[in-house]
Design a protein around this motif. Sequence first.
Motif, mmCIF file in Angstrom:
data_model
loop_
_atom_site.group_PDB
_atom_site.id
_atom_site.type_symbol
_atom_site.label_atom_id
_atom_site.label_comp_id
_atom_site.label_asym_id
_atom_site.label_seq_id
_atom_site.Cartn_x
_atom_site.Cartn_y
_atom_site.Cartn_z
ATOM 1 N N MET A 1 37.250 40.470 43.895
ATOM 2 C CA MET A 1 36.378 39.296 43.868
ATOM 3 C C MET A 1 36.377 38.648 42.481
ATOM 4 O O MET A 1 36.390 37.417 42.354
ATOM 5 C CB MET A 1 34.957 39.696 44.262
ATOM 6 C CG MET A 1 34.822 40.200 45.689
ATOM 7 S SD MET A 1 33.222 40.996 46.000
ATOM 8 C CE MET A 1 32.142 39.578 46.150
ATOM 9 N N ARG B 1 31.039 39.985 49.982
ATOM 10 C CA ARG B 1 32.173 40.604 50.670
ATOM 11 C C ARG B 1 31.651 41.781 51.496
ATOM 12 O O ARG B 1 30.975 42.662 50.967
ATOM 13 C CB ARG B 1 33.199 41.088 49.655
ATOM 14 C CG ARG B 1 34.484 41.661 50.257
ATOM 15 C CD ARG B 1 35.443 40.586 50.714
ATOM 16 N NE ARG B 1 35.844 39.700 49.629
ATOM 17 C CZ ARG B 1 36.846 39.968 48.796
ATOM 18 N NH1 ARG B 1 37.532 41.105 48.903
ATOM 19 N NH2 ARG B 1 37.175 39.090 47.854
ATOM 20 N N GLN C 1 29.430 35.327 45.485
ATOM 21 C CA GLN C 1 30.429 35.762 46.456
ATOM 22 C C GLN C 1 29.870 36.970 47.195
ATOM 23 O O GLN C 1 29.300 37.869 46.575
ATOM 24 C CB GLN C 1 31.729 36.202 45.769
ATOM 25 C CG GLN C 1 32.654 35.113 45.303
ATOM 26 C CD GLN C 1 34.005 35.703 44.937
ATOM 27 O OE1 GLN C 1 34.706 36.262 45.785
ATOM 28 N NE2 GLN C 1 34.363 35.582 43.669
ATOM 29 N N GLN D 1 39.533 36.689 41.936
ATOM 30 C CA GLN D 1 39.482 35.426 42.689
ATOM 31 C C GLN D 1 38.591 34.399 41.993
ATOM 32 O O GLN D 1 38.852 33.198 42.044
ATOM 33 C CB GLN D 1 38.975 35.682 44.107
ATOM 34 C CG GLN D 1 39.969 36.399 45.005
ATOM 35 C CD GLN D 1 39.518 36.411 46.454
ATOM 36 O OE1 GLN D 1 38.574 35.728 46.835
ATOM 37 N NE2 GLN D 1 40.201 37.194 47.277
ATOM 38 N N ALA D 2 37.529 34.882 41.323
ATOM 39 C CA ALA D 2 36.608 33.977 40.637
ATOM 40 C C ALA D 2 37.113 33.571 39.257
ATOM 41 O O ALA D 2 36.510 32.721 38.606
ATOM 42 C CB ALA D 2 35.233 34.630 40.506
ATOM 43 N N ALA E 1 31.332 37.643 35.606
ATOM 44 C CA ALA E 1 30.882 38.135 36.908
ATOM 45 C C ALA E 1 29.866 39.256 36.717
ATOM 46 O O ALA E 1 29.968 40.060 35.786
ATOM 47 C CB ALA E 1 32.070 38.630 37.729
ATOM 48 N N GLN F 1 28.903 34.329 37.848
ATOM 49 C CA GLN F 1 29.200 34.470 39.271
ATOM 50 C C GLN F 1 28.680 35.835 39.726
ATOM 51 O O GLN F 1 29.069 36.875 39.191
ATOM 52 C CB GLN F 1 30.708 34.390 39.520
ATOM 53 C CG GLN F 1 31.130 34.586 40.952
ATOM 54 C CD GLN F 1 31.005 33.318 41.784
ATOM 55 O OE1 GLN F 1 31.071 33.365 43.008
ATOM 56 N NE2 GLN F 1 30.855 32.174 41.141
ATOM 57 N N LEU G 1 28.460 38.892 42.326
ATOM 58 C CA LEU G 1 29.344 39.520 43.306
ATOM 59 C C LEU G 1 28.533 40.535 44.097
ATOM 60 O O LEU G 1 28.047 41.525 43.541
ATOM 61 C CB LEU G 1 30.517 40.223 42.609
ATOM 62 C CG LEU G 1 31.316 39.410 41.589
ATOM 63 C CD1 LEU G 1 32.423 40.265 40.984
ATOM 64 C CD2 LEU G 1 31.884 38.146 42.225
ATOM 65 N N GLY H 1 26.177 31.010 41.214
ATOM 66 C CA GLY H 1 27.232 31.159 42.208
ATOM 67 C C GLY H 1 27.277 32.573 42.757
ATOM 68 O O GLY H 1 27.018 33.541 42.032
#
Length: 322
Positions: free
Chosen positions: A108, A81, A79, A111-112, A23, A48, A50, A77
């Motif tokens: 986060m 928030r 996310q 969750q990933a 991440a 990912q 964030l 990818g």
Amino acid sequence: MAAWCARWLPASADASASPTTVAVAYSAGADSTALLLAAQQRWPGRVQALHVHHGLQAAADGFEALAVSFCELHGIGLQVRRVQAAHAPRQSPEDAARDVRYTTLADMAQQAGASAVLLGQHADDQAETLLLALSRGAGLPGLAAMPDRFQRHGVVFGRPLLGLPSRALRDWLETAGHAFVDDPTNTDLRYTRNRIRAILMPAWETCFPGFRPLLARSAGHAAQAQVLLDDLALIDLAQTGMPPAIQGLQLLSRERQANALRHWLRCSAGVAASAAQLDELLDQIADCRTRGHRIRIKVASGFVTREGGRLAFARLTGTSPI
């Protein structure tokens, strides 16, 4: 650039066959954009992004929009928030936003299924942090500035770009034509760090060209010294017990008492005493020779008190002493 990311992760996480997600905290600013692209080059398909929308300024919606379009363009990818990072009374806006950001990033990342969260702080940020600590009369923990690796909320965070100056990151992005945003609050001189960046850093560069790695070296020395002090504190607290026994503390020199008490308060209660508070506490420990001697000293969000033959930390909220 990608090599700086690869040097940070342990070999187990860097194995090409590993499905581990990496991440990256991505604000859409220059630093995190460079880090995100470098991570994607090093671990394609495993990154990912964030993005935390703090809700503190109107421009934040534009940051989010660019983050979404940028990640779509590069097949990364993402996310997003949205949080509220308003500060409490007597808490700085920067501290409040940072606390919420780390809590949110950790959630986060979990969750990933990420093994780590990479942060985009660089050599300029490290120099600013050290200068800020010096301006506040900080001890070794402050002078150690930012570690390249730490754990918070059950997640490992890393700063792989601490050895690179901001200009190198921006030059790389601009040469390749990558989009990023400039946070307008970074030029607001009401904030101490911005004054250091805008006024003090250029003056240091004029007087001491190439000073950033030298400040980073000093921070590294402070960090090493703090590790040794922490080891000594653990040895002393093993003798005094946790929480520390007053008679056990009295057997130590005043300097070792101070070191042990700082470690106990930081690790057990997450607080730090000011120099004046710690001096008062040490004086009280030295005078505590009778059963009736009372200790109650304000420290951060609570009080250090005497409970029988030991010290305790009681929070102002009325929770039980630690």
